[in-house]
Design an enzyme around this catalytic site. Structure first.
Site, PDB file in Angstrom:
ATOM      1  N   PRO A 130       0.831  -1.209   0.000  1.00 19.04           N
ATOM      2  CA  PRO A 130       0.000   0.000   0.000  1.00 19.04           C
ATOM      3  C   PRO A 130       0.861   1.252   0.000  1.00 19.04           C
ATOM      4  O   PRO A 130       2.017   1.220   0.412  1.00 19.04           O
ATOM      5  CB  PRO A 130      -0.793  -0.102   1.307  1.00 19.04           C
ATOM      6  CG  PRO A 130       0.024  -0.991   2.180  1.00 19.04           C
ATOM      7  CD  PRO A 130       0.766  -1.928   1.268  1.00 19.04           C
ATOM      8  N   LYS A 131       0.301   2.331  -0.467  1.00 20.67           N
ATOM      9  CA  LYS A 131       0.963   3.634  -0.415  1.00 20.67           C
ATOM     10  C   LYS A 131       0.576   4.280   0.905  1.00 20.67           C
ATOM     11  O   LYS A 131      -0.582   4.522   1.181  1.00 20.67           O
ATOM     12  CB  LYS A 131       0.543   4.510  -1.592  1.00 20.67           C
ATOM     13  CG  LYS A 131       0.971   5.970  -1.489  1.00 20.67           C
ATOM     14  CD  LYS A 131       2.467   6.128  -1.363  1.00 20.67           C
ATOM     15  CE  LYS A 131       2.857   7.594  -1.243  1.00 20.67           C
ATOM     16  NZ  LYS A 131       3.466   7.920   0.024  1.00 20.67           N
ATOM     17  N   TRP A 132       1.571   4.508   1.752  1.00 22.14           N
ATOM     18  CA  TRP A 132       1.344   5.124   3.045  1.00 22.14           C
ATOM     19  C   TRP A 132       1.451   6.633   2.911  1.00 22.14           C
ATOM     20  O   TRP A 132       2.209   7.132   2.077  1.00 22.14           O
ATOM     21  CB  TRP A 132       2.381   4.619   4.040  1.00 22.14           C
ATOM     22  CG  TRP A 132       2.265   3.158   4.278  1.00 22.14           C
ATOM     23  CD1 TRP A 132       2.915   2.167   3.599  1.00 22.14           C
ATOM     24  CD2 TRP A 132       1.428   2.495   5.217  1.00 22.14           C
ATOM     25  NE1 TRP A 132       2.530   0.937   4.075  1.00 22.14           N
ATOM     26  CE2 TRP A 132       1.622   1.111   5.078  1.00 22.14           C
ATOM     27  CE3 TRP A 132       0.537   2.949   6.179  1.00 22.14           C
ATOM     28  CZ2 TRP A 132       0.956   0.184   5.854  1.00 22.14           C
ATOM     29  CZ3 TRP A 132      -0.113   2.020   6.960  1.00 22.14           C
ATOM     30  CH2 TRP A 132       0.095   0.655   6.798  1.00 22.14           C
ATOM     31  N   GLU A 137       8.438   3.550   5.554  1.00 23.85           N
ATOM     32  CA  GLU A 137       7.714   4.812   5.576  1.00 23.85           C
ATOM     33  C   GLU A 137       7.474   5.229   7.028  1.00 23.85           C
ATOM     34  O   GLU A 137       7.050   4.415   7.846  1.00 23.85           O
ATOM     35  CB  GLU A 137       6.368   4.616   4.867  1.00 23.85           C
ATOM     36  CG  GLU A 137       5.643   5.869   4.527  1.00 23.85           C
ATOM     37  CD  GLU A 137       5.942   6.383   3.125  1.00 23.85           C
ATOM     38  OE1 GLU A 137       5.451   7.471   2.809  1.00 23.85           O
ATOM     39  OE2 GLU A 137       6.673   5.724   2.357  1.00 23.85           O
TER      40      GLU A 137
END
Length: 148
Positions: free
Chosen positions: A25-27, A75
């Site tokens: 996923p894109k955090w 991240e």
């Protein structure tokens, strides 16, 4: 490389990935690398190489759980209840010393690790994805690593 699906702008709970593919996923945070050196030093740096270690004392302290000469890619995020609060993360970056400690108490950061770059002195970057994934999962379960 494959073209993005027509509905790429719409998140999905169940992505339809081709066999053998994986996705992360894109955090909503800062991309960072976290390293614990053999001598115990810890470095948290941005993708541009800036030293962010003084701004995130809780991450520095948590990195002591890692084996020496280990590096992670991930991240930095700040959670507010059940959502990511990028604006709180932005307020953390310029703080140092006591101000960083106070900010860590108010808006604790977490390091979401998604890749293992070094493990106890071994360069893992040539490894295939499935081996990386197994090694990072083993690192976290085997070392019983805890948040943040």
């Amino acid at each position: 490389m494959a073209p993005a699906p027509a509905d790429a702008d719409h998140p999905t709970a169940d992505p339809d990935l081709p066999p053998g593919w994986a996705a992360e996923p894109k955090w909503d945070g800062y991309r960072a690398q976290l390293a614990r050196y053999a001598d115990g030093r810890v470095l948290l740096r941005s993708r541009r190489g800036a030293d962010m270690t003084p701004s995130f004392p809780e991450i520095r302290a948590a990195a002591a759980q890692l084996p020496g000469d280990t590096g992670l890619d991930g991240e930095l995020v700040v959670w507010e209840s059940d959502w990511l609060a990028f604006e709180c993360l932005q307020q953390r970056l310029p703080r140092r010393g006591r101000a960083a400690t106070a900010a860590a108490a108010q808006w604790p950061a977490h390091f979401v690790a998604f890749d293992l770059l070094h493990l106890a002195g071994t360069d893992t970057t040539p490894w295939p994805y499935h081996r990386h994934r197994a090694a990072i999962e083993e690192l976290f379960t085997g070392q019983q690593l805890h948040a943040p």
